[in-house]
Design a protein around this motif. Sequence first.
Motif, PDB file in Angstrom:
ATOM      1  N   LEU A 196       0.826  -1.206   0.000  1.00  0.00           N
ATOM      2  CA  LEU A 196       0.000   0.000   0.000  1.00  0.00           C
ATOM      3  C   LEU A 196       0.863   1.259   0.000  1.00  0.00           C
ATOM      4  O   LEU A 196       0.578   2.225  -0.729  1.00  0.00           O
ATOM      5  N   CYS A 197       1.913   1.257   0.809  1.00  0.00           N
ATOM      6  CA  CYS A 197       2.816   2.418   0.854  1.00  0.00           C
ATOM      7  C   CYS A 197       3.479   2.657  -0.490  1.00  0.00           C
ATOM      8  O   CYS A 197       3.698   3.810  -0.893  1.00  0.00           O
ATOM      9  N   GLY A 198       3.787   1.561  -1.201  1.00  0.00           N
ATOM     10  CA  GLY A 198       4.383   1.696  -2.524  1.00  0.00           C
ATOM     11  C   GLY A 198       3.432   2.347  -3.516  1.00  0.00           C
ATOM     12  O   GLY A 198       3.834   3.207  -4.313  1.00  0.00           O
ATOM     13  N   ILE A 199       2.152   1.961  -3.470  1.00  0.00           N
ATOM     14  CA  ILE A 199       1.159   2.573  -4.357  1.00  0.00           C
ATOM     15  C   ILE A 199       1.000   4.054  -4.027  1.00  0.00           C
ATOM     16  O   ILE A 199       0.925   4.905  -4.919  1.00  0.00           O
ATOM     17  N   VAL A 200       0.941   4.370  -2.726  1.00  0.00           N
ATOM     18  CA  VAL A 200       0.812   5.763  -2.298  1.00  0.00           C
ATOM     19  C   VAL A 200       1.988   6.589  -2.816  1.00  0.00           C
ATOM     20  O   VAL A 200       1.812   7.690  -3.357  1.00  0.00           O
TER      21      VAL A 200
ATOM     22  N   SER B  60      -3.877   7.780   0.728  1.00  0.00           N
ATOM     23  CA  SER B  60      -3.371   7.279   2.010  1.00  0.00           C
ATOM     24  C   SER B  60      -3.650   5.790   2.144  1.00  0.00           C
ATOM     25  O   SER B  60      -4.533   5.239   1.477  1.00  0.00           O
ATOM     26  N   GLU B  61      -2.875   5.126   3.001  1.00  0.00           N
ATOM     27  CA  GLU B  61      -3.066   3.697   3.265  1.00  0.00           C
ATOM     28  C   GLU B  61      -3.658   3.517   4.652  1.00  0.00           C
ATOM     29  O   GLU B  61      -3.375   4.287   5.563  1.00  0.00           O
ATOM     30  N   HIS B  62      -4.504   2.492   4.798  1.00  0.00           N
ATOM     31  CA  HIS B  62      -5.194   2.215   6.055  1.00  0.00           C
ATOM     32  C   HIS B  62      -5.165   0.719   6.330  1.00  0.00           C
ATOM     33  O   HIS B  62      -5.446  -0.089   5.439  1.00  0.00           O
ATOM     34  N   THR B  63      -4.838   0.376   7.565  1.00  0.00           N
ATOM     35  CA  THR B  63      -4.839  -1.033   7.977  1.00  0.00           C
ATOM     36  C   THR B  63      -5.711  -1.262   9.206  1.00  0.00           C
ATOM     37  O   THR B  63      -5.841  -2.403   9.650  1.00  0.00           O
ATOM     38  N   GLU B  64      -6.300  -0.210   9.752  1.00  0.00           N
ATOM     39  CA  GLU B  64      -7.192  -0.335  10.905  1.00  0.00           C
ATOM     40  C   GLU B  64      -8.634  -0.383  10.413  1.00  0.00           C
ATOM     41  O   GLU B  64      -9.166   0.600   9.933  1.00  0.00           O
ATOM     42  N   ILE B  65      -9.262  -1.536  10.550  1.00  0.00           N
ATOM     43  CA  ILE B  65     -10.591  -1.726   9.981  1.00  0.00           C
ATOM     44  C   ILE B  65     -11.624  -0.832  10.652  1.00  0.00           C
ATOM     45  O   ILE B  65     -12.605  -0.408  10.012  1.00  0.00           O
ATOM     46  N   ASP B  66     -11.444  -0.496  11.926  1.00  0.00           N
ATOM     47  CA  ASP B  66     -12.435   0.333  12.626  1.00  0.00           C
ATOM     48  C   ASP B  66     -12.552   1.728  12.031  1.00  0.00           C
ATOM     49  O   ASP B  66     -13.577   2.394  12.194  1.00  0.00           O
ATOM     50  N   GLN B  67     -11.492   2.183  11.364  1.00  0.00           N
ATOM     51  CA  GLN B  67     -11.496   3.520  10.773  1.00  0.00           C
ATOM     52  C   GLN B  67     -11.894   3.518   9.300  1.00  0.00           C
ATOM     53  O   GLN B  67     -11.801   4.544   8.626  1.00  0.00           O
ATOM     54  N   ALA B  68     -12.362   2.370   8.810  1.00  0.00           N
ATOM     55  CA  ALA B  68     -12.659   2.240   7.382  1.00  0.00           C
ATOM     56  C   ALA B  68     -13.892   3.034   6.978  1.00  0.00           C
ATOM     57  O   ALA B  68     -14.841   3.188   7.754  1.00  0.00           O
ATOM     58  N   PHE B  69     -13.868   3.549   5.751  1.00  0.00           N
ATOM     59  CA  PHE B  69     -15.008   4.160   5.056  1.00  0.00           C
ATOM     60  C   PHE B  69     -15.467   5.493   5.649  1.00  0.00           C
ATOM     61  O   PHE B  69     -16.595   5.931   5.394  1.00  0.00           O
ATOM     62  N   ILE B  70     -14.620   6.170   6.421  1.00  0.00           N
ATOM     63  CA  ILE B  70     -15.016   7.455   7.003  1.00  0.00           C
ATOM     64  C   ILE B  70     -15.297   8.472   5.897  1.00  0.00           C
ATOM     65  O   ILE B  70     -14.468   8.711   5.019  1.00  0.00           O
ATOM     66  N   GLU B  71     -16.493   9.043   5.921  1.00  0.00           N
ATOM     67  CA  GLU B  71     -16.942  10.073   4.975  1.00  0.00           C
ATOM     68  C   GLU B  71     -16.877   9.598   3.525  1.00  0.00           C
ATOM     69  O   GLU B  71     -16.730  10.412   2.596  1.00  0.00           O
ATOM     70  N   ALA B  72     -17.003   8.290   3.294  1.00  0.00           N
ATOM     71  CA  ALA B  72     -16.851   7.745   1.941  1.00  0.00           C
ATOM     72  C   ALA B  72     -17.984   8.186   1.021  1.00  0.00           C
ATOM     73  O   ALA B  72     -19.162   8.130   1.390  1.00  0.00           O
ATOM     74  N   ASP B  73     -17.625   8.627  -0.186  1.00  0.00           N
ATOM     75  CA  ASP B  73     -18.592   8.879  -1.257  1.00  0.00           C
ATOM     76  C   ASP B  73     -18.728   7.655  -2.147  1.00  0.00           C
ATOM     77  O   ASP B  73     -19.806   7.372  -2.664  1.00  0.00           O
TER      78      ASP B  73
END
Length: 468
Positions: free
Chosen positions: A173-177, A192-205
């Motif tokens: 993920l860091c490489g793609i970023v 940005s890259e995310h690995t914490e599932i609890d923070q997923a989809f915040i304000e997602a369109d």
Amino acid sequence: IFTGKANCPYYAKAELLADYLQTNLPNFRVHKITQHPDKWEQWLHDICETNGWEHRQSPIIWRELLDRGGKGQLLGGLNDFLEYAQQYYGTTSMMLSEEMLDIAEENLQAHLEIVKEDEEIKSLIKPMQIWITSASVPMCYHLVPLLANGEVFGMTTEISIHLLDTAQFKEILCGIVMEAEDMAFPLLRSISEHTEIDQAFIEADIIIVLDDVLVNLEVQSLENYIREVSEICQVYAPLIEKNAKSEVRVISSGKTFANLKATMLRTYGPSIRPENIIAVATSWESAAKAMLARKLNMNTAGVRDVIVWGNITGSNYIDLSHAKLYGYDCAIRGPANFQRPLLNVIYDSDWIHSEFLSAQSTLSSRVSRCTGMLPAHAVATVLRYWYHGSPPEEIISVGILSEGQFCIPEGIIFSMPVRFQNGNWEVMTELEINETTQKVMGRLSHELVQEKLVALKEVKEMHPYEAE
């Protein structure tokens, strides 16, 4: 350069003298930077550390030496500037303390109004938030540039991309970023890259679900793979309801269980608008068109209105009864919009029934091996149609929640022909379906209903009270 706290009377006295000098001296230029009192100390510390200065109070004044690349020469505070103005220009300020305090109060109010206005403007140009799950897969690597180059959402829409996957894929993920940042897309506000599932989809369109399970029936049963898909959706759906925007659009793609993922996200996320969950069938359309174009020795773009019915990444049916050819090189010619029915041109009906339709297993293998450009282009194309409309009168196959169209059972995600317009889609129910297609659709519907029942059964056995 004049900087100081917005409510500082000494800053007020210095800037008014500076305004007088700028008005009366042709080559005297002033730039002001006003800081909120709460942010002044940190800002002063940072600017002094950057330039190697020693200064502890408001205001701080320096000269920008343009002939030396903008190097700053510190003058100091108010007294230093008064002395400078007297020495060089023969003028000073006689402003009284009471007047200084009044102007300082006006400066603070003006600063607060400007900050509020800036925040309102920024709120109107918030970038579109796009989340991609299982973002370490090769398809995501090809999808990011397609989303960021402006062709999908328009050349005035900024986007922020969020790549979600487990911690073991953090390096990918860091490489793609890093590569996306290096490409400096004008419309890519952030990635940005995310690995914490609890923070997923915040304000997602938009949420693009790429999760796959590698099916090998020699290792475990199909029911176990269906259970894995159901468990993934059980995690995602509540997070989408909790964190994403109410009008979020969800796209299911990948090599396996595209329909089932969309169905289970709808099942476990009842507050998600059903018309905002779709599965992408464009890869199948494109591969079928390419196979037909090779048979006819023509450009693939000239083959249109091939319909994909059923389970996109499982049992489906390629329907050619409405397919048309544009720009086909034959004895009959016409303008650019002249078209001919495909079945009237391919006289070799044996090829259609023995090679094309029976070759769907070959076609399936071909599509499933395409892990990069083709599926990424398919997702980008569907998103572009969803936001800007599909070509007039052209048929697009999409997996959507059935409401009984074409006698398909309700409650399953089934690929069928639609058109996109005005940010929505509608099923092309006016199409006539022949008897052969209707029979095949009955079989495909039964398979998808059974797949859904198996998924719900597995969940009920694992969590009987929750299922009830």
